[in-house]
Design a protein around this motif. Sequence first.
Motif, PDB file in Angstrom:
ATOM      1  N   VAL A 127      52.150 132.814  79.630  1.00 13.43           N
ATOM      2  CA  VAL A 127      52.219 133.764  78.527  1.00 13.43           C
ATOM      3  C   VAL A 127      51.028 133.482  77.614  1.00 13.43           C
ATOM      4  N   SER A 128      50.386 134.510  77.133  1.00  9.75           N
ATOM      5  CA  SER A 128      49.202 134.320  76.305  1.00  9.75           C
ATOM      6  C   SER A 128      49.523 133.498  75.065  1.00  9.75           C
ATOM      7  N   SER A 129      48.652 132.546  74.784  1.00 11.42           N
ATOM      8  CA  SER A 129      48.870 131.600  73.677  1.00 11.42           C
ATOM      9  C   SER A 129      49.025 132.267  72.311  1.00 11.42           C
ATOM     10  N   PRO A 130      48.205 133.266  71.944  1.00 11.22           N
ATOM     11  CA  PRO A 130      48.359 133.870  70.613  1.00 11.22           C
ATOM     12  C   PRO A 130      49.737 134.473  70.371  1.00 11.22           C
ATOM     13  N   ILE A 131      50.323 135.094  71.408  1.00 14.39           N
ATOM     14  CA  ILE A 131      51.649 135.678  71.222  1.00 14.39           C
ATOM     15  C   ILE A 131      52.693 134.587  71.015  1.00 14.39           C
ATOM     16  N   MET A 132      52.619 133.524  71.797  1.00 15.02           N
ATOM     17  CA  MET A 132      53.577 132.441  71.626  1.00 15.02           C
ATOM     18  C   MET A 132      53.450 131.816  70.244  1.00 15.02           C
ATOM     19  N   LEU A 133      52.217 131.705  69.745  1.00 10.40           N
ATOM     20  CA  LEU A 133      51.998 131.116  68.431  1.00 10.40           C
ATOM     21  C   LEU A 133      52.582 131.987  67.326  1.00 10.40           C
ATOM     22  N   ILE A 134      52.350 133.309  67.399  1.00 14.61           N
ATOM     23  CA  ILE A 134      52.871 134.191  66.356  1.00 14.61           C
ATOM     24  C   ILE A 134      54.392 134.280  66.432  1.00 14.61           C
ATOM     25  N   VAL A 193      60.162 130.682  62.771  1.00  9.91           N
ATOM     26  CA  VAL A 193      60.438 129.620  61.781  1.00  9.91           C
ATOM     27  C   VAL A 193      60.494 130.203  60.371  1.00  9.91           C
ATOM     28  N   ALA A 194      59.615 131.172  60.097  1.00 13.62           N
ATOM     29  CA  ALA A 194      59.514 131.715  58.745  1.00 13.62           C
ATOM     30  C   ALA A 194      60.595 132.737  58.413  1.00 13.62           C
TER      31      ALA A 194
END
Length: 278
Positions: free
Chosen positions: A247-254, A260-261
């Motif tokens: 899975v693309s890293s930017p999507i997992m990060l967002i 969490v937020a």
Amino acid sequence: VSGGASNLDIVLSEFSSRGYECQQMVGDSAEYGAPQSRRRCYIVEVLAIANSEFDFFERSTQSTFQTLRSLITVGQRTPPCASQVLYSKSDRRVLDWLRQLQSTSLNKKRCYVAGSAVISSAANGVSWSTIQAPEHMKLNPWFLTLSPLQYKVCAYSLRTDPTPALLRDISQSLQRTRNSTKTIYDRHLSFTVTPKQVVVVFKDDEAPRLLLREEMLLLHGFPVSAVSDLVNKTENQVLADLAGNMVSSPIMLILLMSSVACVEWSDVDRIPRCAEEA
């Protein structure tokens, strides 16, 4: 779809039966800063019942997921041009990959069954026997490492779609040839990377070459430079499989940051002792 219910319906129903509240979304990695189009379905689940870490009285699950959707939208980014994340032709990693391909191609089987290719070509109005490779392919050392079918498919791709493209997929057959596209900002956007893929790079002012396996990871937004020692120790085929299935890293990060937020965290003093110890 089985019995009127889709696979997604079945998955969500199963999570619901176990006490989870779910929020699903379909996201394209290109919408979150990765120079590759890769649409996937993502599901965020929250165990709302008897969960001491989150306070769903202060912020209900409905409000939590509404905040989640807003944060995910805020996290969207315009991707860079795919050419910007690729290595230069003189990069050591590129030259090492060429030498490795040259050594292994000597033992590669040099024949193929052209029957299906001939039929597919004819169906598209192109005679397979008349497909000739451009001059720049004939002496290019990268093209000399291709199998006869890959070589022919590349020539077919260039003939049937001469529109300039940064990337051309010549992996398997005529039916699966794909080219990179351009965004409205005139930036190159890669197609979805898959395992065992063979991709030709047509970078401006450089001779065509094959895409490196770790460059496939870069198209996902994966921080190769941060773990370069691990990448260097990993076999090329493993890197290709990882890039094709990940899975693309930017999507997992967002998704991680938004998850969490969006929740209201319980006051530490109100968390039971057993939860603190856990």
